[in-house]
Design a protein around this motif. Structure first.
Motif, short mmCIF file in Angstrom:
data_model
loop_
_atom_site.label_atom_id
_atom_site.label_comp_id
_atom_site.label_asym_id
_atom_site.label_seq_id
_atom_site.Cartn_x
_atom_site.Cartn_y
_atom_site.Cartn_z
N GLY A 139 0.81 -1.21 0.00
CA GLY A 139 0.00 0.00 0.00
C GLY A 139 0.84 1.26 0.00
N SER A 140 0.64 2.13 1.00
CA SER A 140 1.28 3.45 0.97
C SER A 140 2.80 3.35 1.10
CB SER A 140 0.73 4.32 2.09
OG SER A 140 1.01 3.73 3.34
N THR A 141 3.32 2.25 1.67
CA THR A 141 4.78 2.12 1.78
C THR A 141 5.36 1.26 0.65
OG1 THR A 141 4.55 0.29 3.33
CG2 THR A 141 4.91 2.49 4.27
N ARG A 142 4.55 0.97 -0.37
CA ARG A 142 5.09 0.17 -1.48
C ARG A 142 6.23 0.92 -2.17
NH1 ARG A 142 5.28 -0.82 -6.95
NH2 ARG A 142 4.68 -2.87 -7.71
N PRO A 143 7.39 0.26 -2.34
CA PRO A 143 8.47 0.92 -3.10
C PRO A 143 7.96 1.29 -4.49
CG PRO A 143 9.29 -1.03 -1.96
CD PRO A 143 7.81 -1.05 -1.80
N ALA A 144 8.44 2.41 -5.02
CA ALA A 144 7.98 2.88 -6.33
C ALA A 144 8.30 1.88 -7.43
CB ALA A 144 8.63 4.23 -6.65
N LEU A 145 9.40 1.15 -7.25
CA LEU A 145 9.80 0.15 -8.25
C LEU A 145 10.10 -1.17 -7.55
CD1 LEU A 145 10.44 -0.30 -11.30
CD2 LEU A 145 12.83 0.23 -10.73
N VAL A 146 9.34 -2.20 -7.87
CA VAL A 146 9.54 -3.52 -7.27
C VAL A 146 9.93 -4.50 -8.38
CG1 VAL A 146 8.54 -5.39 -5.91
CG2 VAL A 146 7.82 -3.02 -5.48
N VAL A 147 11.08 -5.14 -8.18
CA VAL A 147 11.66 -6.02 -9.20
C VAL A 147 11.83 -7.42 -8.63
CG1 VAL A 147 13.61 -6.38 -10.77
CG2 VAL A 147 12.94 -4.04 -10.13
N GLY A 148 11.39 -8.42 -9.37
CA GLY A 148 11.58 -9.81 -8.94
C GLY A 148 12.32 -10.60 -9.99
N PHE A 149 12.70 -11.81 -9.62
CA PHE A 149 13.26 -12.77 -10.56
C PHE A 149 12.23 -13.88 -10.74
CE2 PHE A 149 17.75 -11.94 -11.53
CZ PHE A 149 17.94 -10.80 -10.77
N ALA A 150 12.39 -14.64 -11.79
CA ALA A 150 11.58 -15.84 -11.97
C ALA A 150 12.51 -16.95 -12.39
CB ALA A 150 10.50 -15.62 -13.02
N ALA A 151 12.66 -17.92 -11.53
CA ALA A 151 13.49 -19.08 -11.83
C ALA A 151 12.59 -20.14 -12.44
CB ALA A 151 14.15 -19.59 -10.55
N GLU A 152 12.81 -20.46 -13.71
CA GLU A 152 11.94 -21.40 -14.40
C GLU A 152 12.77 -22.49 -15.07
OE1 GLU A 152 8.85 -20.94 -13.89
OE2 GLU A 152 8.69 -18.80 -13.43
N THR A 153 12.17 -23.63 -15.29
CA THR A 153 12.86 -24.70 -16.01
C THR A 153 12.15 -25.04 -17.32
OG1 THR A 153 11.64 -26.40 -14.81
CG2 THR A 153 13.77 -25.76 -13.90
N GLU A 154 10.99 -24.45 -17.57
CA GLU A 154 10.25 -24.69 -18.82
C GLU A 154 9.32 -23.51 -19.07
OE1 GLU A 154 7.47 -27.90 -18.36
OE2 GLU A 154 6.80 -27.14 -16.44
N ALA A 155 8.91 -23.31 -20.32
CA ALA A 155 7.98 -22.22 -20.68
C ALA A 155 8.36 -20.93 -19.93
CB ALA A 155 6.54 -22.62 -20.37
N VAL A 156 9.65 -20.57 -20.02
CA VAL A 156 10.22 -19.52 -19.17
C VAL A 156 9.45 -18.20 -19.27
CG1 VAL A 156 12.30 -18.14 -18.74
CG2 VAL A 156 12.52 -20.58 -19.24
N LEU A 157 9.24 -17.71 -20.51
CA LEU A 157 8.57 -16.41 -20.68
C LEU A 157 7.13 -16.44 -20.19
CD1 LEU A 157 9.60 -14.85 -24.11
CD2 LEU A 157 9.93 -13.91 -21.80
N GLU A 158 6.44 -17.48 -20.59
CA GLU A 158 5.03 -17.62 -20.21
C GLU A 158 4.85 -17.64 -18.70
OE1 GLU A 158 3.80 -20.77 -22.94
OE2 GLU A 158 2.11 -21.08 -21.54
N HIS A 159 5.64 -18.49 -18.03
CA HIS A 159 5.54 -18.59 -16.58
C HIS A 159 5.93 -17.28 -15.91
CE1 HIS A 159 5.80 -23.27 -16.51
NE2 HIS A 159 4.56 -22.83 -16.65
#
Ligand code: CTP
Ligand code: CA
Length: 227
Positions: A139-159
């Motif tokens: 909410g109000s304390t959400r960082p303006a930019l939140v970045v995550g990773f996605a570790a995938e072993t198949e259908a990488v982009l889709e997942h």
């Protein structure tokens, strides 16, 4: 290359970075872990600090030295990692690079499990809090930019695209962690960068290069330009 006034493009900004695995205790001497080295998250913390940001690195157990110019908070479990991240708010930027254990053992034993107990132990698991999703929804304390990773072993982009939506973060750096790619625990990374506009395929790079590219993208984002 950054020069002069551009050398500290993130001066005045603050960032939280998670890195490494988490350890989830089974009993006082055993735990569940994963192969994450922490290299990618630590490199990002260091690159953001070099760009002038005030960085809090929340790190699970790794063999790495604390990066220079970064405030490092050491934790073991996912719950401790979440608590440390929430304590570090507010921040302009959050980058979740940790390989957080998805599950912890419910009702961990207070004493060491013994072989002579008469039966084989079985581990009941319970889901850990999702730190990236939680930070994306503060909410109000959400960082303006939140970045995550996605570790995938198949259908990488889709997942990874589905993951971005589900978690409510702004950007996802997707990587293929299939056996043979050497990504998990290794030195290199091939990133598919995903934002609200689609995706870019970054070249095969070292984790330090990925950290530099991400930092440049973050600086451009806050400067109101695109790369
Ligand atoms: N993440 C997190 N807290 C968790 C699990 C994941 O903050 N409890 C973050 C990771 O740091 C990463 C992103 O979420 O930035 C995606 O992690 P990943 O393991 O790929 O996704 P999950 O949502 O856990 O889904 P799954 O493992 O089932 O693919
Ligand atoms: Ca996971």
């Amino acid at each position: 290359a950054a020069t002069g006034a551009q050398a500290k493009p993130l001066a005045g900004r603050s960032a939280i970075v998670t890195s490494g695995p988490t350890h989830e205790p089974i009993d006082p001497v055993r735990y569940i872990a994963n192969r994450s080295s922490g290299r990618q998250g630590h490199a990002i913390a260091e690159a953001l600090a070099q760009a002038g940001a005030a960085v809090t690195l929340v790190s699970g157990p790794t063999r790495l030295a604390d990066p220079a110019g970064v405030e490092t908070v050491h934790v073991e479990t996912a719950q401790q990692m979440l608590d440390a991240c929430l304590t570090a708010l507010p921040a302009d930027i959050a980058v979740c690079a940790a390989a957080v254990a998805d599950w912890r053992v419910s009702g961990k034993a207070d004493q060491k499990l013994k072989k002579d107990s008469g039966s084989l132990p079985s581990l009941a698991l319970t889901e850990n809090p999702d730190i990236l999703a939680t930070l994306s929804k503060t909410g109000s304390t959400r960082p303006a930019l939140v970045v995550g990773f996605a570790a995938e072993t198949e259908a990488v982009l889709e997942h990874a695209m589905a993951k971005r939506k589900r978690k409510g973060c702004d950007w996802i750096l997707a990587n293929d962690v299939s056996e043979g790619t050497g990504t998990f625990g290794g030195d290199r990374n091939r990133i598919h960068f995903i934002d609200e506009n689609g995706h870019q395929d970054w070249p095969d790079s070292t984790k330090v290069e990925v950290a530099t590219t991400l930092t440049e993208k973050i600086a451009a984002h806050f400067a109101g330009t695109t790369t």
